[in-house]
Design a protein around this motif. Structure first.
Motif, PDB file in Angstrom:
ATOM      1  N   TYR A 151      23.169  15.407 -46.509  1.00 32.04           N
ATOM      2  CA  TYR A 151      21.726  15.130 -46.010  1.00 32.04           C
ATOM      3  C   TYR A 151      21.318  13.504 -46.744  1.00 32.04           C
ATOM      4  O   TYR A 151      20.750  12.621 -45.899  1.00 32.04           O
ATOM      5  CB  TYR A 151      20.796  16.198 -46.508  1.00 32.04           C
ATOM      6  N   VAL A 152      21.879  13.414 -47.888  1.00 27.15           N
ATOM      7  CA  VAL A 152      21.289  12.116 -48.593  1.00 27.15           C
ATOM      8  C   VAL A 152      22.197  11.039 -48.030  1.00 27.15           C
ATOM      9  O   VAL A 152      21.426   9.806 -47.623  1.00 27.15           O
ATOM     10  CB  VAL A 152      21.777  12.231 -50.049  1.00 27.15           C
ATOM     11  N   ALA A 153      23.297  11.159 -47.785  1.00 29.58           N
ATOM     12  CA  ALA A 153      24.468  10.119 -47.025  1.00 29.58           C
ATOM     13  C   ALA A 153      23.570   9.801 -45.459  1.00 29.58           C
ATOM     14  O   ALA A 153      23.447   8.562 -45.152  1.00 29.58           O
ATOM     15  CB  ALA A 153      25.640  10.731 -46.950  1.00 29.58           C
ATOM     16  N   ALA A 154      23.289  10.901 -44.840  1.00 26.04           N
ATOM     17  CA  ALA A 154      22.788  10.544 -43.485  1.00 26.04           C
ATOM     18  C   ALA A 154      21.319   9.824 -43.830  1.00 26.04           C
ATOM     19  O   ALA A 154      21.122   8.824 -42.788  1.00 26.04           O
ATOM     20  CB  ALA A 154      22.759  11.771 -42.675  1.00 26.04           C
ATOM     21  N   SER A 155      20.633  10.251 -44.692  1.00 22.32           N
ATOM     22  CA  SER A 155      19.396   9.500 -44.851  1.00 22.32           C
ATOM     23  C   SER A 155      19.471   8.190 -45.286  1.00 22.32           C
ATOM     24  O   SER A 155      18.683   7.247 -44.852  1.00 22.32           O
ATOM     25  CB  SER A 155      18.419  10.189 -45.908  1.00 22.32           C
ATOM     26  N   LEU A 156      20.604   7.774 -46.039  1.00 15.14           N
ATOM     27  CA  LEU A 156      20.925   6.466 -46.293  1.00 15.14           C
ATOM     28  C   LEU A 156      21.041   5.574 -45.071  1.00 15.14           C
ATOM     29  O   LEU A 156      20.888   4.450 -44.850  1.00 15.14           O
ATOM     30  CB  LEU A 156      22.028   6.098 -47.360  1.00 15.14           C
ATOM     31  N   TRP A 157      22.021   6.225 -43.987  1.00 14.10           N
ATOM     32  CA  TRP A 157      22.335   5.440 -43.011  1.00 14.10           C
ATOM     33  C   TRP A 157      21.069   5.172 -42.070  1.00 14.10           C
ATOM     34  O   TRP A 157      20.589   4.267 -41.603  1.00 14.10           O
ATOM     35  CB  TRP A 157      23.305   6.303 -42.236  1.00 14.10           C
ATOM     36  N   ARG A 158      20.100   6.324 -42.062  1.00 16.84           N
ATOM     37  CA  ARG A 158      18.998   6.396 -41.223  1.00 16.84           C
ATOM     38  C   ARG A 158      18.051   5.249 -41.923  1.00 16.84           C
ATOM     39  O   ARG A 158      17.028   4.747 -41.132  1.00 16.84           O
ATOM     40  CB  ARG A 158      18.370   7.636 -41.270  1.00 16.84           C
ATOM     41  N   SER A 258      31.336  15.175 -40.476  1.00 15.40           N
ATOM     42  CA  SER A 258      31.291  16.451 -40.165  1.00 15.40           C
ATOM     43  C   SER A 258      29.935  17.064 -40.595  1.00 15.40           C
ATOM     44  O   SER A 258      29.310  17.729 -39.655  1.00 15.40           O
ATOM     45  CB  SER A 258      32.543  17.279 -40.982  1.00 15.40           C
ATOM     46  N   GLY A 259      29.312  16.646 -41.817  1.00 10.11           N
ATOM     47  CA  GLY A 259      28.158  17.211 -42.171  1.00 10.11           C
ATOM     48  C   GLY A 259      27.044  16.631 -40.946  1.00 10.11           C
ATOM     49  O   GLY A 259      26.095  17.510 -40.573  1.00 10.11           O
TER      50      GLY A 259
END
Length: 339
Positions: A151-158, A258-259
């Motif tokens: 979730y944190v990684a995807a939030s950094l992309w977003r 995958s997440g």
């Protein structure tokens, strides 16, 4: 008006010659443009996306032209209108009152035309729904720690437009809460020019990135292992241990992809199989630009060398450019009246 239209085509040809194009190539490009002008039947600056749709359908149905030919001609038109918008938008608007738009858009642009692939991101509402549902579900996740990390990684992309490769290579030392009003991420492995190695940049923790990382570092990261206090430990760790250091291993690209894939399948199924980490990077650029961030600032945030690259990441409502253009003209007029 006809002379002006001819001058625009001639200037496009001159620019191509200046860039090193051969006479044969320039001649082919000109013939495609004139063919489109004859089909259009009105001044070139009045062109809309629907006109390009009709032209491409005409080439396929009426002329029976091959797919590769249609793709090549679509590419020619896209380059020509990019040229008009970048160099002559002001002159055209002053003379005609029209704002030139790019008629080869996200929907009719051939996928194999040699042009950049356009990744149209989800809407703001869709992304908000995805991440809100994801965040609410974290406490009940079967494996909380990797779920929170993904979730944190995807939030950094977003929110900050980081590349997935940049996210993976972040260390604990790279979160600098002491720099600036919001803190900054030191991206040490940004995408550099060919042969020049990684390109470093400092990414301000705007757009709620500071709160995200404060939560991650203070509440979650230490649960992966005791190496949380080691500045060289990965900011986004794997559950596995590094056999050399004994600390947490670095998470891999596949795990983070995958997440995101699993989260999209559950909370945004209409985008299943289509939303990628790079798509969220496009969303970040579009979202910040639509909220008023300067294009140059978006370029610096994303780490692009060329502003033209950043413009391909911007996907906004069709009338956004017209509104921005009108606002700019109003500001200029007000300044001149004040003088």
């Amino acid at each position: 008006m006809e002379d002006f239209e001819q001058e625009l085509v001639d200037q496009f040809a001159l620019a191509q010659i200046g860039a090193g194009a051969t006479d044969g190539y320039v001649g082919t490009e000109r013939s495609v443009i004139f063919d489109f002008v004859r089909f259009l039947g009105r001044p070139i600056w009045t062109t809309e996306a629907a006109d390009a749709d009709r032209f491409l359908v005409h080439l396929r149905r009426d002329r029976g032209q091959a797919r590769s030919t249609r793709e090549s001609k679509a590419g020619t038109l896209a380059r020509f209108f990019d040229f008009l918008i970048n160099r002559y938008q002001g002159d055209i608007h002053a003379l005609t009152g029209y704002v030139v738009v790019q008629p080869i858009d996200d929907f009719n642009r051939p996928a194999s035309s040699g042009m950049s692939v356009v990744r149209v991101p989800p809407s703001q509402e869709e992304v908000d729904m995805l991440f809100t549902s994801w965040r609410v579900a974290l406490p009940t996740a079967r494996k909380y720690l990797p779920a929170a990390r993904d979730y944190v990684a995807a939030s950094l992309w977003r929110r900050a437009g980081l590349r997935i490769s940049e996210s993976v290579m972040l260390d604990m030392r790279d979160w600098r809460r002491d720099l600036g009003e919001h803190g900054k991420l030191h991206v040490r492995f940004g995408k550099g020019s060919r042969g020049r190695g990684p390109k470093q940049r400092l990414v301000p923790a705007i757009n709620s990135v500071d709160a995200l990382l404060d939560w991650w570092v203070s509440d979650v990261r230490h649960q992966f292992g005791d190496d949380w206090s080691d500045p060289d430990a990965p900011l986004l760790p794997s559950e596995r241990r590094d056999r050399h250091t004994g600390g947490c291993a670095r998470v891999g690209d596949d795990a983070l992809r995958s997440g995101l894939k699993k989260a999209v399948a559950v909370w945004l199924p209409t985008w299943e199989g289509r939303l990628t980490p790079h798509g969220l990077r496009h969303f970040c650029a579009s979202s910040l630009y639509s909220r008023g961030m300067d294009l140059k600032a978006v370029q610096e945030l994303l780490g692009h060398e060329w502003l033209s690259t950043t413009t391909r990441y911007i996907h906004v409502h069709a009338d956004h450019i017209e509104h921005a253009w009108a606002s700019a003209n109003d500001r200029v007029s007000a300044r001149l009246m004040g003088e």
